[in-house]
Design an enzyme around this catalytic site. Sequence first.
Site, mmCIF file in Angstrom:
data_model
loop_
_atom_site.group_PDB
_atom_site.id
_atom_site.type_symbol
_atom_site.label_atom_id
_atom_site.label_comp_id
_atom_site.label_asym_id
_atom_site.label_seq_id
_atom_site.Cartn_x
_atom_site.Cartn_y
_atom_site.Cartn_z
ATOM 1 N N ASP A 204 0.824 -1.204 0.000
ATOM 2 C CA ASP A 204 0.000 0.000 0.000
ATOM 3 C C ASP A 204 0.862 1.259 0.000
ATOM 4 O O ASP A 204 1.926 1.303 0.616
ATOM 5 C CB ASP A 204 -0.896 -0.013 1.245
ATOM 6 C CG ASP A 204 -1.833 1.171 1.295
ATOM 7 O OD1 ASP A 204 -2.710 1.271 0.417
ATOM 8 O OD2 ASP A 204 -1.682 2.009 2.211
ATOM 9 N N GLU B 194 0.978 -0.448 -5.186
ATOM 10 C CA GLU B 194 -0.010 0.615 -5.391
ATOM 11 C C GLU B 194 0.795 1.907 -5.516
ATOM 12 O O GLU B 194 1.170 2.521 -4.523
ATOM 13 C CB GLU B 194 -0.994 0.698 -4.226
ATOM 14 C CG GLU B 194 -2.128 1.661 -4.508
ATOM 15 C CD GLU B 194 -2.539 2.508 -3.314
ATOM 16 O OE1 GLU B 194 -3.541 3.231 -3.426
ATOM 17 O OE2 GLU B 194 -1.859 2.475 -2.275
#
Length: 686
Positions: free
Chosen positions: A344, A397
Site C-alpha cells: 500500500d 499501489e
Amino acid sequence: MSVSQTPQKPGESERPSQPIKPMPDAPSLFSDFDLYLFGQGKDYRIYEKMGAHPRTVNGVTGVNFALWAPNARAVSIIGDFNQWDRKATPMQLRHGDLGVWECFVPGLEPGTLYKYAICSRFNNYHTDKSDPYGFQFELRPNTASVVADISQYQWRDQEWLEQRPQRQQLNSPMSIYEVHLGSWRHIPERHQEGAVEEDRFMTYRELAESLATHVKKLGFTHIELLPITEFPFDGSWGYQVTGFYAPTSRFGPPEDFKYFVDYMHEQGIGVILDWVPSHFPKDGHALSYFDGTHLYEYSDSRKGEHKGWGTYVFDYGRSEVRNFLIGSALFWLREYHIDGLRVDAVASMLYLDYMRPSGEWNPNHYGGREHLEAVDFLRQFNEAVYDQAPGAVTIAEESTAWPLVTRPTYVGGLGFTFKWNMGWMHDMLEYMHLDPIHRRYHHNNITFALMYAYSENFILPLSHDEVVHLKGSMSTKMPGDLWQRFANLRSLYGFMWGHPGKKLLFMGGEFGQWHEWNFKESLDWHLLDAPSDPHHAQLQDFVRDLNALYKQEPALTTRDYEGEGFSWIDCHDSDNSVISFMRRAHKDEETLIFVCNFTPVPRYGYRIGVPYPGVYNEVINSDDLRYGGSGVINNQYMPSVPRNWQSCPHSILLTLPPLSTIVLKWRPFAEHEMPQPELPTSETEN
C-alpha cells in the site's frame, strides 16, 4: 455476542496470585549468527526468535520472550499470569550491543495475555507496549498481546503451492476480487435475552465457505484482502497496523485464518494480502516511541511523520527496522501461505516531499526528492520475496510515473511483479461519468493508457478507493436512467476485460450496488433477489461470463505484457465514440476482436477492418437480453470481404448495440462459405 470471546482484562485474572518467576539460566534462542544477520537487517526468520514462543527448557514447559529495545534501562513481562506487576517478571539484557532482551517464563501456555513494561534510559520514561512480533492480540478495544502457538495447523494445499508458480506467471489469467472481510457479508444474530436482532461479522471459517462459493461462481482467480494484519480502529479499514505478525482477532484466532487460506486454495482461489510498510499509527500501546526513543520511526518529523494521515513513517535506514518489515512480509507468505502482497501507498514511500509542503521536507544527499532509503528497502523486500517465497507475487499501489517499478532490481527497477494502473482507472472513470453526448471530446481518456501499457506489468483496478468518501458506487458513477447506468457499467467492464493487464474489481461492483461502500455495513445482497429489478443479477451474470471468456481465451493472457499481443483496429472514431482493437495469442485462430460503442446510439452496417479472411462470430455481447441489454446482437456469422479498411486487408459489417462492448472470434472459411462479390451498402463510413 462477539465473533470471539474477549480475553480477560488486566486485573481480572483468575490465576493464582503467586507470580511466576523467569528461569534465569535458560539458554538464549539466538545464536551469534542470528544476531549478526539481525544487525545487518537480513535475518528473514527473525519472528521465530523475537516475540513469545512456547518452549521446553530442561523438561520444563513455558514461554520464551524476546524483545528488541536498545534504549531501555529495564524491561519486564506483565500479564494476567502476574497480575500485571511490573516488578514480578524482569527480562535480561542478553545481547547488549543490539539491545535484545530475553527471558523464559515456566508454566505459561498459549492464551496468556502479556505486554512489555519498558523503562527507558531517557527522561525516566515508562510505558507498557504490546509485542511488535506478537502472533495474536486481544479483540479491540483491548490491546494486550496473546501467546499463540501457530505451528499446529495441518495444511492441505501442497498441490496448490506446487502449481502456484505456473498459476501466477505473467501469461496466466489473474482476475482479482477485492474484499473487506468486515463488510462483505454480515450474519444477523438473535440474542437469547429479549430476542433482539443484531448484525455481526462472519468468522474466518464462515467466510471461507461463503466467499469461496461466490468467488468461484463468478470465475475470479484470486481474492485480495484489505489488511487483516491487526489494527485498532475499524475506520482505518486495516491500513493503520499495530500487529504486523497477527491476523486480526475480529474474525477469529490465527488457526482459523489459516483454515480460511487453506480452503481458498482447495477451491482453486489465490489469496493476496494488502500489506502496509509505508506508515503506522501513533497508538501508545504499539510501535510509536517504543523504548523512549523514535525506534521504529524517523526522529525528524520532516521525514518521520505523515501529518495528513496522523501516522509515523518507518525508519528504512535502520537495519533492524527493515528486518522487522521484511520478516513480516515473509511471515505471511510462509506461515499463512499467502500468494502475494499488495504494498500500500508506495508513492508515499518513494518521495520525501509526499504530501509535504515546501519547508517541511529535506532533500536527499544528492539534492533530490527521492527517498533513497525507502527505495533500497523496497528493492531488498522484493529480492527477499523472490528468493524466499517461490511463485509469490508483489504488487505496488503506485500512482506516479516512477520508472521501472515492475522491472528487476539488477537493471535498476524496484522489483515488483505488478503495479496498479491508477492512471487508467482515473481516466476511465472520468470518461464513463460523462454524458455520452460529451464523450467525443474526451476520446483520449480511453486510448491514452495504451501509450504506456507495456512500460510496466499493470493490473487494472476498480478498487475500494473509488467507491468511498462521497465518490459514489460504480453504478451511481454512470450517467443516464436505470437502463443506461447498467449498460454503461457493462460496456466499461467489457472494455476492461479486453484491455491489456490483469483485472481487479472491488466487492459490490460485480452486481452494481447502489450504495457507496460503508465499512460498517454488509453489502446489499438483497438486490440480487429483487424480482422487480433484475439488473443486478444480470450484471453479475455478465461479470461471470467475462471471467469465463478471460480464462478460456489465450489471446487475453498469453501475451498480456507483450506489445505484439495488442493492436488497434481503429482508435480514431471519436465522433461516434467507438473503438476497436485486437488481442492476439501465438496462433492466428486465437485472435479476438473487441468493439466498444460508448454512446446510446445503435450503429447498423458499421464496417471494421479485420486481419484474416474468414468468418467472425460474436462470443459475448454486453447488450444481450440475458444481461439486461436491449437485445441488439449479431446472431449470425459475419464473413469478411477482401476490402482494405483501417489498415487491415479485410473487413466485415456488423451492428453495434448501444452502450456496449462486443467480442468477436475468427475462424477460416469453409469451402461453401467463400465470400461473394460485395454489393453496394449504406454502411457507416467511419
